[in-house]
Design a protein around this motif. Structure first.
Motif, PDB file in Angstrom:
ATOM      1  N   MET A   1       0.771  -1.264   0.065  1.00  0.00           N
ATOM      2  CA  MET A   1      -0.032  -0.182   0.296  1.00  0.00           C
ATOM      3  C   MET A   1       1.028   1.476   0.403  1.00  0.00           C
ATOM      4  O   MET A   1       0.491   1.883   0.161  1.00  0.00           O
ATOM      5  N   LYS A   4      -0.343   4.498  -2.123  1.00  0.00           N
ATOM      6  CA  LYS A   4      -1.793   5.369  -2.471  1.00  0.00           C
ATOM      7  C   LYS A   4      -1.373   6.266  -1.952  1.00  0.00           C
ATOM      8  O   LYS A   4       0.038   6.852  -1.761  1.00  0.00           O
ATOM      9  N   ASP A 118      -8.340   6.039  -3.270  1.00  0.00           N
ATOM     10  CA  ASP A 118      -7.386   4.961  -2.984  1.00  0.00           C
ATOM     11  C   ASP A 118      -8.069   4.059  -1.635  1.00  0.00           C
ATOM     12  O   ASP A 118      -7.449   2.959  -1.715  1.00  0.00           O
ATOM     13  N   PHE A 119      -8.015   4.853  -1.020  1.00  0.00           N
ATOM     14  CA  PHE A 119      -8.653   4.457   0.120  1.00  0.00           C
ATOM     15  C   PHE A 119      -9.738   3.058  -0.128  1.00  0.00           C
ATOM     16  O   PHE A 119      -9.524   1.605   0.353  1.00  0.00           O
ATOM     17  N   SER A 122      -7.970  -0.048  -1.453  1.00  0.00           N
ATOM     18  CA  SER A 122      -7.394  -1.044  -0.530  1.00  0.00           C
ATOM     19  C   SER A 122      -8.245  -1.574  -0.117  1.00  0.00           C
ATOM     20  O   SER A 122      -7.933  -3.265   0.494  1.00  0.00           O
ATOM     21  N   GLY A 126      -8.013  -5.725   0.095  1.00  0.00           N
ATOM     22  CA  GLY A 126      -8.338  -6.825   1.348  1.00  0.00           C
ATOM     23  C   GLY A 126      -9.538  -7.775   1.623  1.00  0.00           C
ATOM     24  O   GLY A 126      -9.140  -8.857   1.832  1.00  0.00           O
ATOM     25  N   LEU A 336      -4.341  -7.460   7.739  1.00  0.00           N
ATOM     26  CA  LEU A 336      -5.093  -6.133   6.712  1.00  0.00           C
ATOM     27  C   LEU A 336      -5.121  -5.016   7.580  1.00  0.00           C
ATOM     28  O   LEU A 336      -5.576  -3.711   7.250  1.00  0.00           O
ATOM     29  N   GLU A 339      -2.528  -2.715   8.028  1.00  0.00           N
ATOM     30  CA  GLU A 339      -2.416  -1.963   6.952  1.00  0.00           C
ATOM     31  C   GLU A 339      -3.298  -1.044   6.694  1.00  0.00           C
ATOM     32  O   GLU A 339      -3.052   0.395   6.502  1.00  0.00           O
ATOM     33  N   LEU A 340      -4.836  -1.331   6.969  1.00  0.00           N
ATOM     34  CA  LEU A 340      -5.757  -0.060   6.967  1.00  0.00           C
ATOM     35  C   LEU A 340      -5.287   1.326   7.546  1.00  0.00           C
ATOM     36  O   LEU A 340      -5.470   2.268   7.534  1.00  0.00           O
ATOM     37  N   VAL A 343      -2.219   2.522   7.073  1.00  0.00           N
ATOM     38  CA  VAL A 343      -2.726   4.082   5.737  1.00  0.00           C
ATOM     39  C   VAL A 343      -3.414   4.699   5.682  1.00  0.00           C
ATOM     40  O   VAL A 343      -3.032   5.913   5.525  1.00  0.00           O
ATOM     41  N   CYS A 459     -11.788   4.509   6.881  1.00  0.00           N
ATOM     42  CA  CYS A 459     -11.150   2.656   7.578  1.00  0.00           C
ATOM     43  C   CYS A 459     -12.202   1.824   8.257  1.00  0.00           C
ATOM     44  O   CYS A 459     -11.882   1.028   9.039  1.00  0.00           O
TER      45      CYS A 459
END
Length: 479
Positions: A1, A4, A118-119, A122, A126, A336, A339-340, A343, A459
């Motif tokens: 990611m 991003k 973009d988010f 992601s 996932g 994941l 990771e979120l 980000v 998120c």
């Protein structure tokens, strides 16, 4: 990611590339050195010389050559200063244009629109990955439930993991080494190589003794717990066979100890003959001790092998597959989610930096505009100084001229010189005012702060979507 928020990165880099090397400097216009010009032009001497000749005549209405030279010198200085001012204004104009607020605000709008996309991308990637892992877990759960139902199992599988599994394997190795060492000391009697030879022979017997017990318990004897009659029969036969094999191997080892001490060759043949004729015909108590030790270690290995896996055949494999799929799913879901969150935090850090850079650009805009205003004021003051210097130089020349004259001086000698002022023109076309810049930056900062809140909501929504997979397959998965 890591790739991003490309537009947000471009915006941040664009703001970083601005005019942060701007330093205000007002040391542009030097005062005219009246004394030096007076010496260079010898105004007193030339005034006296022309006064003695009564020049210019009293009827003269125009300035003479010396006066024109003085004024020309001052005008040249004025023009040079104006060129310097123009260069500075052009430089400041370029710096104002380089701030390019219009482009930056456009990039902010683009970045705000792209960041959410973009988010969401992601999150979608996932979700696709978790869907695959969750399906694999669901299949393993179905297999587990099917196996338990088919074989009538209610209890949980007994599966060895971690330290317990290592302990059982270590115990088997320990049994092998201890039996080899103890049997080696017994078999050393009569062995041509002494203790070393006895240990080699003992190692071979121990490998067969413990290995056979382990293989039979793991792969055959456990079938006695199977629901199928044929499986139970195979298990019972395997247990009987194990008992017979363990007794036979350890009796043979005991007989081998007795005959190896008296026969140099043919010990193996003699052991077979004794085992057929009189299996229990051991005459040495140490031989019986060797038999008991070997049988005991064999039983330990058989019991340990029985519990290496679940006693019910196949149950441990089903359980292990289920545990592996569950761990894969839970671990990846946790990764994941992290990771979120990473980000989101990365986005927020970039936005915070952009907000700071916008504030810095506003201060830079104000500094440039203020500096330009100061330069214009200094140029106006400089022209006032040039006018005063010009009149001082003219007075030096005229006073010397009047003192040397025998006739009255021209009337214009009593008039002060008025310098024609240059009024610089600054085009405000396309230039942002301080109020416009402040209002636009506050608006942009509000948009960016709203974007931070929106990304935070996305998120949380993404994390909730990951967790909703368990609601689609509610089989006690905790993540």
């Amino acid at each position: 990611m890591g790739s991003k928020f490309e537009k947000l990165n471009r915006l941040r880099e664009s703001l970083r590339e601005s005019n942060h090397d701007f330093r205000a400097s007002t040391q542009l216009f030097s005062s005219l050195d009246v004394a030096k010009i007076d010496r260079d032009m010898d105004l007193a001497g030339r005034g006296k010389e022309r006064g003695e000749a009564n020049q210019p005549p009293k009827t003269a209405k125009n300035l003479d050559d010396v006066e024109h030279a003085i004024i020309e010198r001052v005008e040249d200085e004025k023009k040079a200063s104006y060129h310097t001012l123009e260069d500075s204004l052009q430089l400041l104009g370029g710096r104002l244009a380089g701030l390019d607020f219009e482009e930056q605000f456009g990039l902010i709008r683009q970045a705000n629109a792209a960041s959410v996309s973009d988010f969401k991308a992601s999150v979608a990637v996932g979700l696709d990955e978790l869907h695959g892992l969750r399906r694999a877990l669901n299949d393993a759960e179905k297999e587990h439930a099917w196996f338990k139902g088919k074989h009538g199992l209610v209890r949980a599988a007994r599966v060895q993991h971690g330290a317990a599994h290592v302990f059982r394997l270590s115990l088997l190795l320990f049994l092998f080494l201890i039996e080899t060492a103890m049997n080696g000391s017994f078999l050393a009697k009569g062995n041509e190589q002494g203790l070393f030879g006895g240990i080699l022979e003992a190692a071979a017997f121990s490998f067969i003794n413990i290995g056979a017990a382990l293989l039979l318990s793991v792969f055959c004897a456990r079938l006695v717990t199977h629901r199928a009659v044929l499986g139970k029969l195979v298990g019972i036969v395997s247990i009987i066979f194990y008992v017979a094999l363990a007794v036979t191997i350890n009796l043979a080892l005991a007989h081998y100890r007795e005959v190896s001490g008296s026969l140099a060759d043919g010990a193996g043949t003699e052991v077979i003959r004794n085992m057929i004729a009189n299996p229990a015909g051991l005459t040495d108590v140490k031989s019986w001790l060797l038999f008991a030790i070997g049988l005991m270690f064999s039983i330990f290995a058989f019991i340990d092998g029985w519990f290496v896996f679940d006693p019910y055949p196949g149950y441990a494999g089903v359980e292990n597959r289920l545990v592996a799929r569950r761990e894969d799913y839970i671990d990846r879901k946790k990764e994941l989610i992290e990771e979120l969150q990473d980000v989101r935090d990365d986005h927020n850090e970039k936005v915070e930096e952009i907000v700071k850079e916008l504030g810095s650009r506003r201060r830079e805009h104000r500094a440039i505009v203020d500096h330009r205003s100061r330069l214009l004021a200094l140029f106006a003051q400089h022209q006032d100084q040039l006018e005063r210097a010009c009149n001082q130089l003219l007075s030096k020349y005229r006073e010397a001229n009047i003192q040397a004259r025998t006739e009255p001086a021209p009337k214009h000698f009593g008039a002060a010189y008025k310098l024609d002022r240059i009024k610089p023109h600054i085009s405000g076309d396309g230039e942002w005012s301080e109020g416009d810049v402040g209002a636009s930056i506050r608006g942009a900062q509000d948009e960016l702060n709203a974007q931070v809140r929106l990304i935070g909501q996305e998120c949380e929504r993404g994390i909730e979507q990951y967790r909703d997979l368990d609601k689609l397959h509610p089989d006690n998965v905790n993540g």
